[in-house]
Design a protein around this motif. Sequence first.
Motif, PDB file in Angstrom:
ATOM      1  N   ALA A 111       4.619   8.007   5.429  1.00  0.00           N
ATOM      2  CA  ALA A 111       3.612   8.141   4.485  1.00  0.00           C
ATOM      3  C   ALA A 111       2.418   9.111   5.134  1.00  0.00           C
ATOM      4  O   ALA A 111       2.551   9.776   3.729  1.00  0.00           O
ATOM      5  CB  ALA A 111       2.218   6.598   5.603  1.00  0.00           C
ATOM      6  N   PRO A 112       2.619  10.232   6.125  1.00  0.00           N
ATOM      7  CA  PRO A 112       1.611  11.224   6.340  1.00  0.00           C
ATOM      8  C   PRO A 112       2.631  12.217   5.064  1.00  0.00           C
ATOM      9  O   PRO A 112       1.651  12.989   4.386  1.00  0.00           O
ATOM     10  CB  PRO A 112       1.947  12.180   7.356  1.00  0.00           C
ATOM     11  CG  PRO A 112       2.294  10.853   8.222  1.00  0.00           C
ATOM     12  CD  PRO A 112       2.807   9.804   7.586  1.00  0.00           C
ATOM     13  N   TYR A 113       4.139  11.829   4.803  1.00  0.00           N
ATOM     14  CA  TYR A 113       4.794  12.799   4.717  1.00  0.00           C
ATOM     15  C   TYR A 113       4.564  12.251   2.517  1.00  0.00           C
ATOM     16  O   TYR A 113       4.605  13.737   1.717  1.00  0.00           O
ATOM     17  CB  TYR A 113       6.404  12.874   4.135  1.00  0.00           C
ATOM     18  CG  TYR A 113       6.713  13.278   5.678  1.00  0.00           C
ATOM     19  CD1 TYR A 113       6.839  14.823   5.984  1.00  0.00           C
ATOM     20  CD2 TYR A 113       6.806  12.337   7.111  1.00  0.00           C
ATOM     21  CE1 TYR A 113       7.412  14.792   7.913  1.00  0.00           C
ATOM     22  CE2 TYR A 113       6.987  12.191   8.063  1.00  0.00           C
ATOM     23  CZ  TYR A 113       7.187  13.944   8.425  1.00  0.00           C
ATOM     24  OH  TYR A 113       7.422  13.753   9.685  1.00  0.00           O
ATOM     25  N   THR A 114       4.437  11.006   2.463  1.00  0.00           N
ATOM     26  CA  THR A 114       4.186  10.621   1.009  1.00  0.00           C
ATOM     27  C   THR A 114       2.256  11.780   0.482  1.00  0.00           C
ATOM     28  O   THR A 114       2.399  12.197  -0.370  1.00  0.00           O
ATOM     29  CB  THR A 114       3.574   9.306   0.859  1.00  0.00           C
ATOM     30  OG1 THR A 114       4.886   8.841   1.803  1.00  0.00           O
ATOM     31  CG2 THR A 114       3.543   8.852  -0.538  1.00  0.00           C
ATOM     32  N   LEU A 115       1.747  11.142   1.137  1.00  0.00           N
ATOM     33  CA  LEU A 115       0.305  11.888   1.178  1.00  0.00           C
ATOM     34  C   LEU A 115       0.029  13.440   1.054  1.00  0.00           C
ATOM     35  O   LEU A 115      -0.480  14.021   0.279  1.00  0.00           O
ATOM     36  CB  LEU A 115      -1.023  11.720   2.176  1.00  0.00           C
ATOM     37  CG  LEU A 115      -1.286  10.658   2.726  1.00  0.00           C
ATOM     38  CD1 LEU A 115      -1.721  10.296   2.964  1.00  0.00           C
ATOM     39  CD2 LEU A 115      -1.506   9.403   1.291  1.00  0.00           C
ATOM     40  N   MET A 116       1.423  14.019   1.806  1.00  0.00           N
ATOM     41  CA  MET A 116       0.958  15.551   1.934  1.00  0.00           C
ATOM     42  C   MET A 116       2.089  16.178   0.108  1.00  0.00           C
ATOM     43  O   MET A 116       1.751  17.118  -0.149  1.00  0.00           O
ATOM     44  CB  MET A 116       1.888  15.883   2.589  1.00  0.00           C
ATOM     45  CG  MET A 116       2.299  17.688   2.592  1.00  0.00           C
ATOM     46  SD  MET A 116       3.286  18.334   4.359  1.00  0.00           S
ATOM     47  CE  MET A 116       2.861  17.690   5.554  1.00  0.00           C
ATOM     48  N   GLY A 117       3.211  15.153   0.011  1.00  0.00           N
ATOM     49  CA  GLY A 117       3.592  15.858  -0.723  1.00  0.00           C
ATOM     50  C   GLY A 117       2.709  15.636  -2.235  1.00  0.00           C
ATOM     51  O   GLY A 117       2.524  16.342  -3.417  1.00  0.00           O
ATOM     52  N   SER A 118       2.077  13.943  -2.664  1.00  0.00           N
ATOM     53  CA  SER A 118       1.371  13.827  -3.625  1.00  0.00           C
ATOM     54  C   SER A 118      -0.029  15.131  -3.555  1.00  0.00           C
ATOM     55  O   SER A 118      -0.243  16.196  -4.638  1.00  0.00           O
ATOM     56  CB  SER A 118       0.039  13.000  -2.872  1.00  0.00           C
ATOM     57  OG  SER A 118       1.495  11.631  -3.325  1.00  0.00           O
ATOM     58  N   LEU A 119       0.100  15.629  -2.283  1.00  0.00           N
ATOM     59  CA  LEU A 119      -1.338  17.082  -2.265  1.00  0.00           C
ATOM     60  C   LEU A 119      -0.627  17.895  -2.951  1.00  0.00           C
ATOM     61  O   LEU A 119      -1.298  18.404  -3.598  1.00  0.00           O
ATOM     62  CB  LEU A 119      -1.271  17.234  -1.046  1.00  0.00           C
ATOM     63  CG  LEU A 119      -3.261  17.882  -1.100  1.00  0.00           C
ATOM     64  CD1 LEU A 119      -4.549  17.279  -1.648  1.00  0.00           C
ATOM     65  CD2 LEU A 119      -3.522  18.260   0.210  1.00  0.00           C
ATOM     66  N   ILE A 120       0.486  18.571  -2.510  1.00  0.00           N
ATOM     67  CA  ILE A 120       0.923  19.620  -3.315  1.00  0.00           C
ATOM     68  C   ILE A 120       1.369  19.362  -3.993  1.00  0.00           C
ATOM     69  O   ILE A 120       0.804  20.597  -5.856  1.00  0.00           O
ATOM     70  CB  ILE A 120       2.398  19.420  -2.256  1.00  0.00           C
ATOM     71  CG1 ILE A 120       2.282  20.443  -0.559  1.00  0.00           C
ATOM     72  CG2 ILE A 120       3.485  20.240  -3.122  1.00  0.00           C
ATOM     73  CD1 ILE A 120       3.958  20.195   0.217  1.00  0.00           C
ATOM     74  N   ILE A 121       1.744  18.791  -5.358  1.00  0.00           N
ATOM     75  CA  ILE A 121       2.093  18.114  -6.638  1.00  0.00           C
ATOM     76  C   ILE A 121       0.522  18.282  -6.674  1.00  0.00           C
ATOM     77  O   ILE A 121       0.436  18.565  -7.906  1.00  0.00           O
ATOM     78  CB  ILE A 121       2.597  16.636  -6.970  1.00  0.00           C
ATOM     79  CG1 ILE A 121       4.188  16.547  -6.054  1.00  0.00           C
ATOM     80  CG2 ILE A 121       2.156  16.303  -8.052  1.00  0.00           C
ATOM     81  CD1 ILE A 121       4.415  15.785  -6.310  1.00  0.00           C
ATOM     82  N   CYS A 122      -0.688  17.190  -6.601  1.00  0.00           N
ATOM     83  CA  CYS A 122      -1.746  17.905  -7.732  1.00  0.00           C
ATOM     84  C   CYS A 122      -2.105  19.232  -7.096  1.00  0.00           C
ATOM     85  O   CYS A 122      -2.757  19.375  -8.247  1.00  0.00           O
ATOM     86  CB  CYS A 122      -2.732  16.792  -6.287  1.00  0.00           C
ATOM     87  SG  CYS A 122      -4.539  16.943  -7.388  1.00  0.00           S
ATOM     88  N   THR A 123      -1.815  19.922  -6.542  1.00  0.00           N
ATOM     89  CA  THR A 123      -2.068  21.506  -6.606  1.00  0.00           C
ATOM     90  C   THR A 123      -2.130  22.055  -7.664  1.00  0.00           C
ATOM     91  O   THR A 123      -2.658  22.815  -8.095  1.00  0.00           O
ATOM     92  CB  THR A 123      -2.633  22.023  -4.752  1.00  0.00           C
ATOM     93  OG1 THR A 123      -2.941  20.864  -3.957  1.00  0.00           O
ATOM     94  CG2 THR A 123      -2.919  23.298  -5.199  1.00  0.00           C
ATOM     95  N   VAL A 124      -0.286  21.704  -7.802  1.00  0.00           N
ATOM     96  CA  VAL A 124       0.040  22.233  -9.114  1.00  0.00           C
ATOM     97  C   VAL A 124      -0.305  22.686 -10.090  1.00  0.00           C
ATOM     98  O   VAL A 124       0.135  22.982 -10.717  1.00  0.00           O
ATOM     99  CB  VAL A 124       1.918  22.576  -8.026  1.00  0.00           C
ATOM    100  CG1 VAL A 124       2.773  22.511  -9.100  1.00  0.00           C
ATOM    101  CG2 VAL A 124       2.880  22.672  -7.288  1.00  0.00           C
ATOM    102  N   ALA A 146       0.776  -1.387   0.147  1.00  0.00           N
ATOM    103  CA  ALA A 146       0.020  -0.209  -0.011  1.00  0.00           C
ATOM    104  C   ALA A 146       0.997   0.836   0.074  1.00  0.00           C
ATOM    105  O   ALA A 146       0.579   1.576  -0.512  1.00  0.00           O
ATOM    106  CB  ALA A 146      -1.212  -0.403   1.189  1.00  0.00           C
ATOM    107  N   TYR A 147       1.547   1.330   0.529  1.00  0.00           N
ATOM    108  CA  TYR A 147       2.279   3.147   0.883  1.00  0.00           C
ATOM    109  C   TYR A 147       3.615   1.961  -0.567  1.00  0.00           C
ATOM    110  O   TYR A 147       3.990   4.108  -0.709  1.00  0.00           O
ATOM    111  CB  TYR A 147       3.973   2.498   2.511  1.00  0.00           C
ATOM    112  CG  TYR A 147       2.985   1.920   3.341  1.00  0.00           C
ATOM    113  CD1 TYR A 147       2.673   3.156   4.286  1.00  0.00           C
ATOM    114  CD2 TYR A 147       2.687   0.471   3.868  1.00  0.00           C
ATOM    115  CE1 TYR A 147       1.747   2.815   5.418  1.00  0.00           C
ATOM    116  CE2 TYR A 147       2.077   0.710   5.195  1.00  0.00           C
ATOM    117  CZ  TYR A 147       1.560   1.774   5.654  1.00  0.00           C
ATOM    118  OH  TYR A 147       1.183   1.553   7.213  1.00  0.00           O
ATOM    119  N   LEU A 148       4.039   1.307  -1.019  1.00  0.00           N
ATOM    120  CA  LEU A 148       5.030   2.194  -1.998  1.00  0.00           C
ATOM    121  C   LEU A 148       4.308   1.975  -3.398  1.00  0.00           C
ATOM    122  O   LEU A 148       4.765   2.491  -3.793  1.00  0.00           O
ATOM    123  CB  LEU A 148       5.863   0.406  -2.489  1.00  0.00           C
ATOM    124  CG  LEU A 148       7.286   0.088  -1.427  1.00  0.00           C
ATOM    125  CD1 LEU A 148       7.869  -0.987  -2.048  1.00  0.00           C
ATOM    126  CD2 LEU A 148       7.804   1.076  -1.255  1.00  0.00           C
TER     127      LEU A 148
END
Length: 548
Positions: A295-308, A239-241
């Motif tokens: 995992a929280p940093y993975t989700l945070m990074g994904s959210l930032i990329i999605c916003t951009v 799930a994480y990878l």
Amino acid sequence: MPTIIRGSGYILVIFTVMVILLVNLFSENSLELDLSHATPLDEGWYVERADGLDAVTDIPGQVEISSGEPMSLRKTLPRAFDQHQSILFRSSLQYVDVYLDGELIHQSLDSTWRGLHLPLASHWLIVEIPEGSAGADLHVDFTSPFSAMSGQVNAVHYGSPGDIHVHLLSEFGYDFLYSLVVIGVGLIMLLSYLIFKTIKPFEMLYLGLFITGMGIWFLAESRMIQYVTGDQFIIGSLAYLSIALVPIPILIYLRDVIFTGKSRLISFFVYVVFVWFVLIGFLQLSGIAGFFQTAPYTLMGSLIICTVMIGLMIHEYYLYKNADAAKFLFALSILIAFAFLEGFIFFFSSPVFISNVMKIGFFLFIFILGMNTVQSFMKRLKKLQESEIFEELAFTDQLTGGYNRMAFERDVDDLFAEADDPSKYRLVYIDINEMKSINDVFGHRSGDEAIKTVYGIMVSVFEELGRCYRIGGDEFACIVEVPDEEDYKKLQQEIISAVTEEDKAVSYQLSIALGSAVYNPETSGAIADWMHRADKAMYSHKIKSKLG
């Protein structure tokens, strides 16, 4: 066709939203079959503390316990355990040790392997309880290195092994089936790319990888992955990878299919995501930080990329009027709408339906992107077909239906660019004698008939050896693999004999002159010289024919 596909997508979105609302409106009137045969074992549990035992009243729920400390739960088994039973536990990132009357009957797996730290896996645990265990003391230790999971208590069930599996399938089988459907859709797109890769449908490749990756994540989150594999590393890391890696194909999809002139920025994000993927794997295996902690940093990074990416798509649409960006934003808006719908149902209706809402939203998201991809593919295929038709027309002689001069020049160029040994090819030139006289005396229809007759004879003799072309009014050429002079003379005589037979059947005189030359790099040196020698040989034959 594209309009029909787009309209079908809109209709499906509206229909699905209506079904969801109706299902929630009439949720009390249900004809659902009860397949949950396992019996709950959630009552009568106590947590062991230093000053005694405290009753656990909320299962599933959370018990206050220090991080890293074992949560010891105890229970006296009821009368049903006079018979052999199986107990189903759920570990939430916890090590689980089970004791029956002080005897260890289940022990957690080792967390290390050859010096590497394996990820702690949430998993199902089925413990066999022997018959005659009614009144026995069941003692279960749950230990987690993560404070958020240290006191997590999940529902407990018991029954026969068949009852346990029916319970799992009835509770989580739909999630498992959904993940398989999503993976199947992704694999179909990847297979489509492999089938049609000659026309480079890269959007199918990128979207197929993204959908397959998300399907693997849904599988990992379905709580049913133990029916696929028992590997501790896979169960604990998949799930994480997968969620860390899936942004890469969708980013490349945006870079190569949607955006205009933003390749460097998006490529930078791709490298960042890949480096992060490698880093979290290293941190886990080295024991520095587990997947759960990163995992929280993975989700945070994904959210930032999605916003951009959303900002870039809006900019792309308004600056370049990019229709593909608008389509992607539409698909994304559907997913966001379902996320809000999920929140609405959670706060104002039953939370039971919550997970299915986002699953439907994601499926519509990939459905719309898939339809757009199919639409784009069909346009490209249509253009390719039109291009092939135009190319065929450009290289086809309208009178004979065979190849024309353009095809001849193309094939000569290709021959010397690709052939390993051009010296094995012979160029044959053929010319109809007294063609002007045939046209003047017998008419152009007879002249056309003569041209088609001679071309047909050439093809019938040389079709297994090469290609023939009409390169002028009554001039023809053939490129054939007949380097041997004796073999060629037999074919030459075959053509002359066939023309002579045709001459007996027509009112005009039909005869030809032909000559040939084998390409010899030592004497020719150039394609033009090869053609000149063949042409010279043909005219020599024509003069000899006139002289008798």
